[in-house]
Motif scaffolding. Sequence first.
Motif, short mmCIF file in Angstrom:
data_model
loop_
_atom_site.label_atom_id
_atom_site.label_comp_id
_atom_site.label_asym_id
_atom_site.label_seq_id
_atom_site.Cartn_x
_atom_site.Cartn_y
_atom_site.Cartn_z
N VAL A 1 40.54 35.78 41.81
CA VAL A 1 39.93 36.52 42.92
C VAL A 1 40.27 38.00 42.84
CG1 VAL A 1 41.72 36.22 44.71
CG2 VAL A 1 39.31 36.33 45.37
N SER A 2 41.41 38.36 42.28
CA SER A 2 41.74 39.78 42.10
C SER A 2 40.72 40.44 41.17
CB SER A 2 43.16 39.94 41.54
OG SER A 2 44.11 39.54 42.50
N ALA A 3 40.35 39.74 40.10
CA ALA A 3 39.34 40.27 39.18
C ALA A 3 37.98 40.39 39.88
CB ALA A 3 39.22 39.37 37.95
N LEU A 4 37.63 39.41 40.69
CA LEU A 4 36.36 39.46 41.43
C LEU A 4 36.33 40.63 42.41
CD1 LEU A 4 35.86 35.66 42.24
CD2 LEU A 4 34.52 37.04 40.63
N ARG A 5 37.48 40.91 43.01
CA ARG A 5 37.57 42.01 43.99
C ARG A 5 37.71 43.36 43.30
NH1 ARG A 5 41.55 38.44 47.71
NH2 ARG A 5 43.05 39.08 46.10
N GLY A 6 38.08 43.37 42.01
CA GLY A 6 38.18 44.60 41.25
C GLY A 6 39.45 45.40 41.45
N HIS A 7 40.58 44.74 41.58
CA HIS A 7 41.85 45.45 41.73
C HIS A 7 42.92 44.82 40.85
CE1 HIS A 7 43.79 42.28 44.13
NE2 HIS A 7 42.61 42.11 44.68
N ASN A 8 44.00 45.54 40.68
CA ASN A 8 45.15 45.04 39.92
C ASN A 8 45.76 43.87 40.68
OD1 ASN A 8 48.03 44.80 39.15
ND2 ASN A 8 47.53 46.52 37.82
N VAL A 9 46.13 42.83 39.98
CA VAL A 9 46.68 41.63 40.62
C VAL A 9 47.96 41.93 41.41
CG1 VAL A 9 48.03 40.75 38.66
CG2 VAL A 9 47.01 39.14 40.27
N ALA A 10 48.67 43.00 41.05
CA ALA A 10 49.89 43.38 41.79
C ALA A 10 49.59 43.78 43.22
CB ALA A 10 50.61 44.52 41.07
N GLN A 11 48.33 44.14 43.52
CA GLN A 11 47.95 44.54 44.87
C GLN A 11 47.57 43.35 45.74
OE1 GLN A 11 45.23 47.92 43.44
NE2 GLN A 11 45.84 48.51 45.50
#
Length: 176
Positions: free
Chosen positions: A48-58
């Motif tokens: 879901v982080s990739a789908l949302r377009g942000h670094n997974v750390a966020q």
Amino acid sequence: MSGELGGGAAAPESLDVGLYERLIADLEAAGAHYRLIDHPPEGRTEVVSALRGHNVAQAAKCLIVMVKIGKKQTRYVLAVVPGDARLDLQAVKALLEGTYAAFATRGKAEELAGSVSGTVLPFSYHPKLEVIADPALLHVPELFFNAARLDRSIALTTDDYLRLAAPRIAPISTTV
């Protein structure tokens, strides 16, 4: 943003009914800085982080933990850690001076969170669920999490998250 979900335990099929609306109403009432992100249904942090377009750390990864305090007392914790970290169960156990710590059963976690697995909010709406956030979350300006639904997420400023959730801040994660 803590309180009760309406008294008793919610039935599994009605867990997330109204929780999304309650969250949005609370964010609006508090003047929080957030945005909604629609995406295909997904509850796994990395995907879901990739789908949302942000670094997974966020990503604010939210896990429900059961901690035994001796033989007669059980406490539950909503542990919030960065998406690229692992929860350190031993750290949670030590923090609460427990004798045993484990992930809550799926049923208990969903009951306490008020939503299905993969959509747990980094806020507690249940009086028996204490929020503990890892300080590593404070290093990013914005946190991302599923909004009590698999197909919509929220990007919320970290400052507003801290102000509204008022979590206990303690080191409870390890790097992956």
